[in-house]
Design a protein around this motif. Structure first.
Motif, PDB file in Angstrom:
ATOM      1  N   ARG A   1      -7.571  12.889   0.007  1.00 13.69           N
ATOM      2  CA  ARG A   1      -7.421  12.063  -0.995  1.00 13.69           C
ATOM      3  C   ARG A   1      -6.239  12.057  -1.417  1.00 13.69           C
ATOM      4  O   ARG A   1      -6.179  10.783  -2.712  1.00 13.69           O
ATOM      5  N   ARG A   2      -4.718  12.010  -0.701  1.00 11.97           N
ATOM      6  CA  ARG A   2      -3.704  11.926  -0.998  1.00 11.97           C
ATOM      7  C   ARG A   2      -3.395  11.065  -0.457  1.00 11.97           C
ATOM      8  O   ARG A   2      -3.053  10.108  -1.725  1.00 11.97           O
ATOM      9  N   TRP A   3      -3.847  10.318   0.042  1.00 15.46           N
ATOM     10  CA  TRP A   3      -3.957   8.764   1.104  1.00 15.46           C
ATOM     11  C   TRP A   3      -4.407   7.894   0.128  1.00 15.46           C
ATOM     12  O   TRP A   3      -4.059   7.031   0.060  1.00 15.46           O
ATOM     13  N   ALA A   4      -6.158   8.308  -0.549  1.00 15.35           N
ATOM     14  CA  ALA A   4      -6.364   7.218  -1.147  1.00 15.35           C
ATOM     15  C   ALA A   4      -5.572   7.017  -2.799  1.00 15.35           C
ATOM     16  O   ALA A   4      -5.632   5.688  -3.211  1.00 15.35           O
ATOM     17  N   ALA A   5      -5.607   7.862  -2.813  1.00 10.92           N
ATOM     18  CA  ALA A   5      -5.150   8.044  -4.849  1.00 10.92           C
ATOM     19  C   ALA A   5      -3.020   7.567  -4.053  1.00 10.92           C
ATOM     20  O   ALA A   5      -3.147   5.755  -5.005  1.00 10.92           O
ATOM     21  N   ALA A   6      -2.509   7.237  -3.674  1.00 12.44           N
ATOM     22  CA  ALA A   6      -1.128   6.909  -2.557  1.00 12.44           C
ATOM     23  C   ALA A   6      -1.781   5.622  -2.770  1.00 12.44           C
ATOM     24  O   ALA A   6      -0.873   4.665  -3.013  1.00 12.44           O
ATOM     25  N   SER A   7      -2.232   5.044  -2.247  1.00 12.16           N
ATOM     26  CA  SER A   7      -3.109   3.559  -1.329  1.00 12.16           C
ATOM     27  C   SER A   7      -3.555   2.375  -2.772  1.00 12.16           C
ATOM     28  O   SER A   7      -2.881   1.704  -2.773  1.00 12.16           O
ATOM     29  N   ALA A   8      -4.420   3.349  -3.702  1.00 12.77           N
ATOM     30  CA  ALA A   8      -4.486   2.844  -5.045  1.00 12.77           C
ATOM     31  C   ALA A   8      -3.454   2.227  -5.534  1.00 12.77           C
ATOM     32  O   ALA A   8      -3.254   1.071  -6.690  1.00 12.77           O
ATOM     33  N   ALA A   9      -2.694   3.532  -6.021  1.00 12.53           N
ATOM     34  CA  ALA A   9      -1.166   3.004  -6.741  1.00 12.53           C
ATOM     35  C   ALA A   9      -0.380   1.567  -5.951  1.00 12.53           C
ATOM     36  O   ALA A   9       0.449   1.365  -6.700  1.00 12.53           O
ATOM     37  N   ASP A  10      -0.201   1.841  -4.415  1.00  9.34           N
ATOM     38  CA  ASP A  10       0.602   1.037  -3.852  1.00  9.34           C
ATOM     39  C   ASP A  10       0.197  -0.004  -3.827  1.00  9.34           C
ATOM     40  O   ASP A  10       0.898  -1.184  -4.368  1.00  9.34           O
ATOM     41  N   GLY A  11      -1.377  -0.975  -4.159  1.00 10.14           N
ATOM     42  CA  GLY A  11      -1.713  -1.696  -4.693  1.00 10.14           C
ATOM     43  C   GLY A  11      -1.668  -2.416  -5.527  1.00 10.14           C
ATOM     44  O   GLY A  11      -2.058  -3.376  -6.186  1.00 10.14           O
ATOM     45  N   GLU A  12      -1.477  -1.192  -7.313  1.00 10.70           N
ATOM     46  CA  GLU A  12      -1.201  -2.130  -8.109  1.00 10.70           C
ATOM     47  C   GLU A  12       0.293  -2.635  -8.656  1.00 10.70           C
ATOM     48  O   GLU A  12       0.157  -2.777  -9.272  1.00 10.70           O
ATOM     49  N   ARG A  13       1.186  -1.752  -7.467  1.00 11.18           N
ATOM     50  CA  ARG A  13       2.219  -2.536  -7.178  1.00 11.18           C
ATOM     51  C   ARG A  13       3.041  -3.911  -6.856  1.00 11.18           C
ATOM     52  O   ARG A  13       3.590  -4.335  -7.058  1.00 11.18           O
ATOM     53  N   GLY A  14       1.410  -4.696  -6.220  1.00 12.31           N
ATOM     54  CA  GLY A  14       1.834  -5.811  -6.207  1.00 12.31           C
ATOM     55  C   GLY A  14       1.477  -5.366  -4.305  1.00 12.31           C
ATOM     56  O   GLY A  14       1.985  -4.301  -3.828  1.00 12.31           O
ATOM     57  N   ALA A  15       1.973  -6.408  -4.039  1.00 14.25           N
ATOM     58  CA  ALA A  15       1.975  -7.327  -2.629  1.00 14.25           C
ATOM     59  C   ALA A  15       3.490  -6.871  -1.760  1.00 14.25           C
ATOM     60  O   ALA A  15       3.933  -7.386  -0.461  1.00 14.25           O
TER      61      ALA A  15
ATOM     62  N   SER B   1       1.680  -0.046   4.631  1.00 15.44           N
ATOM     63  CA  SER B   1       3.329   0.464   6.476  1.00 15.44           C
ATOM     64  C   SER B   1       3.917   1.283   5.230  1.00 15.44           C
ATOM     65  O   SER B   1       5.293   2.174   5.579  1.00 15.44           O
ATOM     66  N   VAL B   2       3.093   2.556   4.373  1.00  9.61           N
ATOM     67  CA  VAL B   2       3.141   3.351   3.835  1.00  9.61           C
ATOM     68  C   VAL B   2       2.913   4.710   4.140  1.00  9.61           C
ATOM     69  O   VAL B   2       1.684   5.062   4.269  1.00  9.61           O
ATOM     70  N   VAL B   3       3.543   5.177   4.327  1.00  8.53           N
ATOM     71  CA  VAL B   3       3.435   7.124   4.328  1.00  8.53           C
ATOM     72  C   VAL B   3       3.262   7.974   2.841  1.00  8.53           C
ATOM     73  O   VAL B   3       4.477   8.132   3.050  1.00  8.53           O
ATOM     74  N   PRO B   4       2.821   7.709   3.053  1.00  6.15           N
ATOM     75  CA  PRO B   4       2.981   8.624   0.949  1.00  6.15           C
ATOM     76  C   PRO B   4       3.051   9.683   1.408  1.00  6.15           C
ATOM     77  O   PRO B   4       2.818  11.335   1.945  1.00  6.15           O
ATOM     78  N   PRO B   5       4.254  10.031   0.700  1.00  6.85           N
ATOM     79  CA  PRO B   5       5.009  11.654   0.863  1.00  6.85           C
ATOM     80  C   PRO B   5       3.904  12.990   0.581  1.00  6.85           C
ATOM     81  O   PRO B   5       4.176  13.759   1.053  1.00  6.85           O
TER      82      PRO B   5
END
Length: 683
Positions: free
Chosen positions: A654-668, A674-678
């Motif tokens: 769930r944390r990975w999915a949430a972090a991935s969604a946030a990263d997607g909003e920030r753009g390319a 390449s991100v490892v959510p803390p």
């Protein structure tokens, strides 16, 4: 006072008042009664004595039965001709039937017991037979022979049977001399006096034990009776006699192994598997042959270990029916256990005694001085004999007995080890004789259970190399399997686990067994690898040897495979596991469809992979279809540990999915891959 009511029938309206006191007509069941009496008497007349010292008692019963069979034969004719028996005679004969049934029960009970227990209980058996003779004599005296209209010769037969029964009932025999001799022999052994060969042979001849087969059968029967607590009074003597019979088997008979001892190995060699047990003998939970069958409150039978594990996980339902159990009490299913024992003997499958029974018997032996002394004598005799056994056949006989002696009891293993058996067994592991090699490696495995013997094996010249040789070039799969089990046993000691893990040949051969062996061999090889993986410094060598790939190849067949992968992931092997194509998907599949332990281990492995490798592992986990459902299901139905691991895996995802969604909003600018959510790294 009320007057007796007259019996009036329509056919005889003028029946007098006095006719009311006449006995009623004979029962139509009289014929069945007489036939039962005749059949019982005939069966008793053919009963054989189960032991030589009971021949006189059984011959006496047989003679009375022959007399009664002849009398009952004539009675059948009389009853048929006259339309039935007088009521008084019928009642008396029914009591005779009960006495004869008790006679038959005594005969059957004696036939089911071991000869030595019969000897120890001979005074009780004699007393019971005397009481039955007395009861039978009393009933024969009460039998109204005149009313029956029997011929004179038949009345003479019944009178003779009565006199003989009374004579037998009054002859109280003293305790047999043979029993006193056996008890005296046990006392001498307690004083560390080695029994003379001639005297021992003479005693066993009188008991009826005169060859290797009868000696082995007697040992098995005694051990079963000890486990079933057949006689609390004589338990100590029975334990001592088991040891004495093992000693006698070695000294007097020097038998070759019975065919059943090697049959399973022939089957394994030919078919790659041990004989499959019938479905009724398998545990519904584990699907394996039950070793200690018990009945739950629902009436269903399970193996004790499996149902205990089910209850300890917090469940209170019947695994098979799903019903809620009124209580969690378990009742031993002795009749099924006897059937399992019989199947194991007929198919050459080792029948393991449940741990509780083993522990109780071991404690009883440890407290029995005679049993300890005779075990020490047996171990010393066998090792000395092995040192002068130059042919494979002679060595095989001795090693087979060492294998049996070391099979149970830490004292037995200590005596064999102290006598110097280990250095003599090691060269035999290279034997080309299949039976000798199997017996040698199995004896070494049995000995390795004792801590002191582990040291003897690990310090014996070439012992580890010899065990490795069997794993690669053993003559049977059973020998290879036992060699892997020996590695597992030795690896339980921390320092030896490191030494074995540093040996590339040991690891290589275990991996080969996992990849190519039958189910039971894979199981032992994986268990050994799991033990070696418990040492961090071993993990690198295990990974290099291909343990991760081998475990993944066996994950759907053996639950231990998932535990091996979890152990590797925990101690530095996570990278190697994730690098294998499809590894994560197979772990998720095992989390959904495996056994309880396999699901728990697979989930633990996935959690460790995600924590060690971050997004690389989590991406693969989330890419498996249905993983969310598998996590949710395990959180509801798994063991306590499995639920905790599933909850951890769910949080990570769930944390990975949430972090991935946030990263997607920030753009390319920052690709999610390449991100490892803390937050994902939190426990």
């Amino acid at each position: 006072m009320a007057k007796p009511r007259a019996v009036v029938t329509a056919a005889a309206p003028s029946t007098s008042y006095a006719s009311a006191f006449l006995p009623p007509p004979a029962s139509p069941c009289d014929g069945d009664l007489l036939r039962s009496l005749h059949r019982l008497a005939r069966d008793l007349s053919a009963a054989d004595a189960p032991a030589p010292f009971l021949r006189a008692a059984f011959a006496s019963v047989s003679r009375r039965a022959r007399l009664l069979a002849a009398a009952f034969d004539d009675l059948l004719l009389c009853a048929a001709g006259e339309g039935g028996l007088p009521r008084s005679a019928s009642l008396c004969l029914r009591e005779v039937l009960l006495v004869l049934q008790r006679f038959k029960a005594v005969v059957a009970d004696c036939a089911a017991r071991s000869r030595t227990l019969l000897l120890l209980q001979s005074d009780e058996t004699d007393a019971e037979l005397r009481d039955l003779h007395h009861d039978l004599a009393t009933l024969l005296d009460l039998l109204p022979v005149v009313e029956l209209g029997l011929a004179d010769d038949v009345m003479d037969l019944l009178a003779l049977a009565s006199r003989q029964c009374r004579r037998c009932a009054s002859a109280a025999e003293p305790e047999p001399a043979l029993k006193a001799t056996v008890l005296s022999l046990i006392e001498e052994i307690e004083r560390e006096i080695v029994p003379e060969r001639e005297r021992l042979e003479e005693i066993l001849e009188e008991v009826g034990i005169n060859d290797p087969a009868s000696c082995s059968d007697e040992i098995e029967s005694l051990e079963r009776e000890i486990g079933d607590r057949a006689s609390e009074r004589w338990t100590a003597a029975m334990i001592a006699l088991v040891g004495l019979l093992r000693y006698a088997k070695c000294v007097l008979f020097s038998a070759t192994p019975r065919p059943s001892d090697s049959k399973a190995d022939v089957d394994v060699e030919d078919d790659g598997e041990s004989p499959a047990p019938p479905p009724d003998l398998r545990c519904p939970i584990s699907l394996d042959l039950m070793r200690d069958p018990v009945v739950a409150a629902s009436g269903q039978t399970y193996d004790r270990e499996s149902i205990d594990r089910w209850f300890s996980s917090g469940k209170s339902t019947c695994p098979k029916t799903g019903q809620v159990l009124a209580n969690l009490e378990l009742v031993p299913n002795k009749s099924l256990k006897n059937l399992i024992s019989k199947w194991c003997r007929e198919n050459g499958v080792a029948m393991e005694v449940c741990e509780a029974s083993k522990s109780e018997q071991a404690q009883a032996v440890a407290a029995n001085k005679a049993a300890l002394e005779v075990a020490r004598m047996t171990a010393s005799f066998l090792v000395k004999k092995l040192s002068v056994s130059f042919s494979p056949d002679a060595a095989n006989r001795v090693v087979h007995e060492i294998r049996l002696l070391s099979k149970s009891g830490s004292d037995n293993r200590a005596f064999v080890g102290e006598a110097g058996a280990v250095p003599m067994l090691v060269p035999l592991l290279y034997s080309e004789d299949a039976g000798l090699q199997l017996n040698a490696v199995t004896a070494l495995l049995n000995l390795s259970i004792l801590e002191a013997n582990k040291k003897r094996i690990m310090h014996a010249d070439g012992a580890v190399e010899a065990v490795t040789h069997i794993m690669s070039s053993g003559t049977t799969w059973r020998a290879k399997e036992n060699a892997a089990a020996a590695v597992l046993s030795l690896a339980s000691v921390h320092t030896y686990r490191r030494r074995l893990g540093r040996n590339p040949s040991v690891v290589e051969k275990l991996v080969h067994l996992v990849r190519t062996g039958p189910t039971s061999t894979k199981k032992d090889a994986l268990a050994a690898l799991l033990s070696l993986a418990g040492e961090r410094e071993n993990v690198g060598k295990l990974v290099e040897a291909g343990v991760a790939e081998a475990a993944l190849s066996a994950i759907s067949d053996e639950e231990t495979a998932a535990a091996v992968l979890a152990a590797l992931a925990k101690r530095g092997g996570a990278e190697a596991i994730v690098s294998i194509d499809g590894a994560v998907a197979r772990l998720v599949a095992e989390m959904r469809r495996g056994t309880e332990w396999a699901r728990e281990s697979a989930t633990a492995a996935l959690v460790l992979l995600c924590r060690r490798l971050g997004a690389r592992a989590v991406t693969q986990v989330m890419g498996v279809a249905g993983v969310e459902w598998a996590i949710w299901e395990l959180m509801g139905t798994g063991t306590d540990r499995a639920r905790r691991k599933a909850a951890s895996l769910g949080r990570i995802c769930r944390r990975w999915a949430a972090a991935s969604a946030a990263d997607g909003e920030r753009g390319a600018e920052c690709p999610a891959s390449s991100v490892v959510p803390p937050a994902m790294m939190a426990s």
